[in-house]
Motif scaffolding. Sequence first.
Motif, mmCIF file in Angstrom:
data_model
loop_
_atom_site.group_PDB
_atom_site.id
_atom_site.type_symbol
_atom_site.label_atom_id
_atom_site.label_comp_id
_atom_site.label_asym_id
_atom_site.label_seq_id
_atom_site.Cartn_x
_atom_site.Cartn_y
_atom_site.Cartn_z
ATOM 1 N N PHE A 133 0.848 -1.187 0.000
ATOM 2 C CA PHE A 133 0.000 0.000 0.000
ATOM 3 C C PHE A 133 0.889 1.243 0.000
ATOM 4 O O PHE A 133 1.992 1.222 0.561
ATOM 5 N N PRO A 134 0.451 2.335 -0.632
ATOM 6 C CA PRO A 134 1.264 3.552 -0.711
ATOM 7 C C PRO A 134 1.723 4.011 0.677
ATOM 8 O O PRO A 134 0.954 4.000 1.629
ATOM 9 N N GLY A 135 3.006 4.363 0.757
ATOM 10 C CA GLY A 135 3.557 4.858 2.018
ATOM 11 C C GLY A 135 3.974 3.758 2.974
ATOM 12 O O GLY A 135 4.508 4.050 4.049
ATOM 13 N N GLY A 157 -10.980 -8.082 -6.906
ATOM 14 C CA GLY A 157 -11.394 -7.715 -8.259
ATOM 15 C C GLY A 157 -10.425 -6.741 -8.918
ATOM 16 O O GLY A 157 -10.174 -6.823 -10.119
ATOM 17 N N ALA A 158 -9.862 -5.829 -8.129
ATOM 18 C CA ALA A 158 -8.948 -4.827 -8.689
ATOM 19 C C ALA A 158 -7.649 -5.452 -9.183
ATOM 20 O O ALA A 158 -7.101 -5.020 -10.197
ATOM 21 N N VAL A 159 -7.152 -6.479 -8.471
ATOM 22 C CA VAL A 159 -5.873 -7.068 -8.873
ATOM 23 C C VAL A 159 -6.037 -8.200 -9.884
ATOM 24 O O VAL A 159 -5.077 -8.544 -10.578
ATOM 25 N N THR A 160 -7.225 -8.770 -10.001
ATOM 26 C CA THR A 160 -7.447 -9.874 -10.932
ATOM 27 C C THR A 160 -7.144 -9.426 -12.363
ATOM 28 O O THR A 160 -7.603 -8.387 -12.814
ATOM 29 N N THR A 169 0.177 -0.766 -10.554
ATOM 30 C CA THR A 169 -0.523 -0.129 -9.444
ATOM 31 C C THR A 169 -1.975 0.012 -9.865
ATOM 32 O O THR A 169 -2.259 0.458 -10.980
ATOM 33 N N VAL A 170 -2.871 -0.419 -8.976
ATOM 34 C CA VAL A 170 -4.294 -0.380 -9.298
ATOM 35 C C VAL A 170 -5.053 0.412 -8.246
ATOM 36 O O VAL A 170 -4.656 0.472 -7.093
ATOM 37 N N SER A 171 -6.139 1.008 -8.679
ATOM 38 C CA SER A 171 -7.046 1.723 -7.782
ATOM 39 C C SER A 171 -8.322 0.906 -7.651
ATOM 40 O O SER A 171 -8.717 0.210 -8.583
ATOM 41 N N TYR A 172 -8.950 1.006 -6.505
ATOM 42 C CA TYR A 172 -10.216 0.324 -6.285
ATOM 43 C C TYR A 172 -11.031 1.104 -5.268
ATOM 44 O O TYR A 172 -10.506 1.960 -4.563
ATOM 45 N N GLU A 213 0.032 -1.405 -4.961
ATOM 46 C CA GLU A 213 1.013 -1.845 -5.954
ATOM 47 C C GLU A 213 1.140 -3.357 -5.851
ATOM 48 O O GLU A 213 1.285 -3.910 -4.757
ATOM 49 N N ILE A 214 1.090 -4.035 -6.985
ATOM 50 C CA ILE A 214 1.251 -5.485 -7.001
ATOM 51 C C ILE A 214 2.747 -5.774 -7.049
ATOM 52 O O ILE A 214 3.436 -5.380 -7.986
ATOM 53 N N VAL A 215 3.253 -6.434 -6.016
ATOM 54 C CA VAL A 215 4.675 -6.732 -5.894
ATOM 55 C C VAL A 215 5.000 -8.047 -6.591
ATOM 56 O O VAL A 215 5.999 -8.148 -7.308
#
Length: 160
Positions: free
Chosen positions: A95-97, A127-130, A137-140, A151-153
């Motif tokens: 997550f940011p930060g 659902g956002a990362v699928t 980096t995705v927003s949901y 952010e998907i690591v």
Amino acid sequence: MTQQTWLTQEAYDRLRSELDYLTGPWRTEIAAKIEAAREEGDLRENGGYHAAKEEQGKQEARIRQLADLLRDAQVGEAPTTRGEAGPGTVVEVRFPGERETEKFLIGSREDHSTTIDVFSPASPLGGAVTGRKAGETVSYTLPNGRSAKVEIVSVAPYAS
């Protein structure tokens, strides 16, 4: 369109056993409870009858839920992913930060065979990362209506 759910074999077997019990012995037991309560007299003031009927309604809903889940489940080995997050994959996010990362499995919340958190592909984060890959980096939208980013690591098939 029905969404396919990925389950470990252990989870599938446990849920199948629950469904078999509910559609067999439990239905016999609840029918006997209802009949015994019915024989007690006036149904309008019969708490035992109403409690048994309420229990029957809840369990019949559970039977439908399990039948739908098991009918459409993909069971066993995690699917190959081509590096994309989806059912049967473990996704590591940041997550940011934050310095720390979090890992979770995309699958059914009914799957209690894993020690990591499980997110449904129908959940906001799942659902956002699928369909997404490491580095994206995705927003949901959170249930409270706020927006969040992650952010998907990494993405890897689930291994028990």
